[in-house]
Design a protein around this motif. Sequence first.
Motif, PDB file in Angstrom:
ATOM      1  N   PHE A  79      56.553  32.874  21.916  1.00  0.00           N
ATOM      2  CA  PHE A  79      56.760  31.518  22.423  1.00  0.00           C
ATOM      3  C   PHE A  79      58.208  31.073  22.266  1.00  0.00           C
ATOM      4  O   PHE A  79      58.748  30.394  23.138  1.00  0.00           O
ATOM      5  CB  PHE A  79      55.812  30.522  21.750  1.00  0.00           C
ATOM      6  N   ALA A  80      58.863  31.478  21.181  1.00  0.00           N
ATOM      7  CA  ALA A  80      60.260  31.097  20.983  1.00  0.00           C
ATOM      8  C   ALA A  80      61.164  31.754  22.029  1.00  0.00           C
ATOM      9  O   ALA A  80      62.012  31.086  22.640  1.00  0.00           O
ATOM     10  CB  ALA A  80      60.705  31.477  19.577  1.00  0.00           C
ATOM     11  N   VAL A  81      60.983  33.047  22.247  1.00  0.00           N
ATOM     12  CA  VAL A  81      61.820  33.763  23.216  1.00  0.00           C
ATOM     13  C   VAL A  81      61.542  33.258  24.632  1.00  0.00           C
ATOM     14  O   VAL A  81      62.476  32.988  25.404  1.00  0.00           O
ATOM     15  CB  VAL A  81      61.594  35.290  23.105  1.00  0.00           C
ATOM     16  N   CYS A  82      60.285  33.112  24.992  1.00  0.00           N
ATOM     17  CA  CYS A  82      59.944  32.636  26.339  1.00  0.00           C
ATOM     18  C   CYS A  82      60.438  31.206  26.565  1.00  0.00           C
ATOM     19  O   CYS A  82      60.894  30.876  27.667  1.00  0.00           O
ATOM     20  CB  CYS A  82      58.438  32.726  26.571  1.00  0.00           C
ATOM     21  N   SER A  83      60.376  30.374  25.545  1.00  0.00           N
ATOM     22  CA  SER A  83      60.883  29.000  25.685  1.00  0.00           C
ATOM     23  C   SER A  83      62.392  28.993  25.864  1.00  0.00           C
ATOM     24  O   SER A  83      62.926  28.223  26.676  1.00  0.00           O
ATOM     25  CB  SER A  83      60.493  28.160  24.469  1.00  0.00           C
ATOM     26  N   ALA A  84      63.090  29.853  25.117  1.00  0.00           N
ATOM     27  CA  ALA A  84      64.548  29.922  25.264  1.00  0.00           C
ATOM     28  C   ALA A  84      64.924  30.434  26.659  1.00  0.00           C
ATOM     29  O   ALA A  84      65.832  29.889  27.303  1.00  0.00           O
ATOM     30  CB  ALA A  84      65.136  30.827  24.193  1.00  0.00           C
ATOM     31  N   LEU A  85      64.238  31.449  27.141  1.00  0.00           N
ATOM     32  CA  LEU A  85      64.508  31.968  28.483  1.00  0.00           C
ATOM     33  C   LEU A  85      64.153  30.940  29.563  1.00  0.00           C
ATOM     34  O   LEU A  85      64.882  30.794  30.554  1.00  0.00           O
ATOM     35  CB  LEU A  85      63.743  33.263  28.714  1.00  0.00           C
ATOM     36  N   ALA A  86      63.052  30.234  29.376  1.00  0.00           N
ATOM     37  CA  ALA A  86      62.654  29.208  30.344  1.00  0.00           C
ATOM     38  C   ALA A  86      63.664  28.057  30.368  1.00  0.00           C
ATOM     39  O   ALA A  86      63.978  27.518  31.433  1.00  0.00           O
ATOM     40  CB  ALA A  86      61.262  28.683  30.022  1.00  0.00           C
ATOM     41  N   PHE A  87      64.165  27.682  29.192  1.00  0.00           N
ATOM     42  CA  PHE A  87      65.187  26.637  29.125  1.00  0.00           C
ATOM     43  C   PHE A  87      66.413  27.062  29.927  1.00  0.00           C
ATOM     44  O   PHE A  87      66.933  26.302  30.755  1.00  0.00           O
ATOM     45  CB  PHE A  87      65.583  26.355  27.672  1.00  0.00           C
ATOM     46  N   GLY A  88      66.886  28.295  29.684  1.00  0.00           N
ATOM     47  CA  GLY A  88      68.069  28.783  30.394  1.00  0.00           C
ATOM     48  C   GLY A  88      67.858  28.884  31.895  1.00  0.00           C
ATOM     49  O   GLY A  88      68.733  28.523  32.683  1.00  0.00           O
ATOM     50  N   HIS A  89      66.692  29.358  32.292  1.00  0.00           N
ATOM     51  CA  HIS A  89      66.408  29.479  33.724  1.00  0.00           C
ATOM     52  C   HIS A  89      66.318  28.100  34.388  1.00  0.00           C
ATOM     53  O   HIS A  89      66.876  27.886  35.470  1.00  0.00           O
ATOM     54  CB  HIS A  89      65.105  30.250  33.941  1.00  0.00           C
ATOM     55  N   THR A  90      65.626  27.178  33.744  1.00  0.00           N
ATOM     56  CA  THR A  90      65.486  25.830  34.300  1.00  0.00           C
ATOM     57  C   THR A  90      66.832  25.132  34.357  1.00  0.00           C
ATOM     58  O   THR A  90      67.163  24.470  35.347  1.00  0.00           O
ATOM     59  CB  THR A  90      64.485  25.010  33.467  1.00  0.00           C
ATOM     60  N   TRP A  91      67.633  25.276  33.323  1.00  0.00           N
ATOM     61  CA  TRP A  91      68.963  24.659  33.287  1.00  0.00           C
ATOM     62  C   TRP A  91      69.835  25.219  34.407  1.00  0.00           C
ATOM     63  O   TRP A  91      70.546  24.481  35.080  1.00  0.00           O
ATOM     64  CB  TRP A  91      69.605  24.887  31.928  1.00  0.00           C
ATOM     65  N   GLY A  92      69.769  26.525  34.620  1.00  0.00           N
ATOM     66  CA  GLY A  92      70.543  27.141  35.693  1.00  0.00           C
ATOM     67  C   GLY A  92      70.066  26.721  37.073  1.00  0.00           C
ATOM     68  O   GLY A  92      70.863  26.628  38.005  1.00  0.00           O
ATOM     69  N   ALA A  93      68.768  26.463  37.212  1.00  0.00           N
ATOM     70  CA  ALA A  93      68.223  26.043  38.503  1.00  0.00           C
ATOM     71  C   ALA A  93      68.691  24.651  38.894  1.00  0.00           C
ATOM     72  O   ALA A  93      68.624  24.290  40.071  1.00  0.00           O
ATOM     73  CB  ALA A  93      66.703  26.089  38.472  1.00  0.00           C
ATOM     74  N   PHE A  94      69.165  23.861  37.936  1.00  0.00           N
ATOM     75  CA  PHE A  94      69.697  22.538  38.268  1.00  0.00           C
ATOM     76  C   PHE A  94      71.065  22.644  38.929  1.00  0.00           C
ATOM     77  O   PHE A  94      71.499  21.733  39.614  1.00  0.00           O
ATOM     78  CB  PHE A  94      69.815  21.664  37.020  1.00  0.00           C
ATOM     79  N   GLY A  95      71.763  23.770  38.745  1.00  0.00           N
ATOM     80  CA  GLY A  95      73.105  23.930  39.293  1.00  0.00           C
ATOM     81  C   GLY A  95      73.173  24.738  40.569  1.00  0.00           C
ATOM     82  O   GLY A  95      74.140  24.634  41.303  1.00  0.00           O
TER      83      GLY A  95
END
Length: 164
Positions: A79-95
């Motif tokens: 859950f920690a790794v998937c949450s970190a990857l999801a955060f990065g992917h979602t953050w990048g999708a805003f740009g």
Amino acid sequence: MSEENGTPATPRGPRPEPIRFFGTTWVDHDGGYGARRAAVAAGSLLAAAAACLVLRLAYEGLQIAAAGTLVSLLIVVMFAVCSALAFGHTWGAFGKRPDPERQASLRGLLAIGFIGSLLAYFVRSLGEAPGEKLHREEYETARAAYEKRSSRRTGNPSRKRRRS
């Protein structure tokens, strides 16, 4: 409204793309834009907190079931790794616009790491509507292209003199 015939006047040129929860209020920051941003920030943080509570209850269920230390550790790390990857992917999708094929392949990871996506949504909504910067750049580029195209079209093209 058009003064000549009373029909609604339609704006010319490109129209802004609506953003989830904000519609097109992001263009001029009107129509309760600030309140919507506050509500989205609070809602995403509240949803992330509720999700953490549910995960905590699931972890306690693993402890009660005596699944073992290794299983509990793997679940927490997953859950920690998937949450970190999801955060990065979602953050990048805003740009930038995400690739649809990559988005489809990451669907499972994003589902597991949904807390990271919620936290990215929360952090971004503190500064602007999530995705506003990307939509604004695209909208301004489309407006500039429209202005350039429409400013060239002056006069009657049938009266244009032909070069010999």
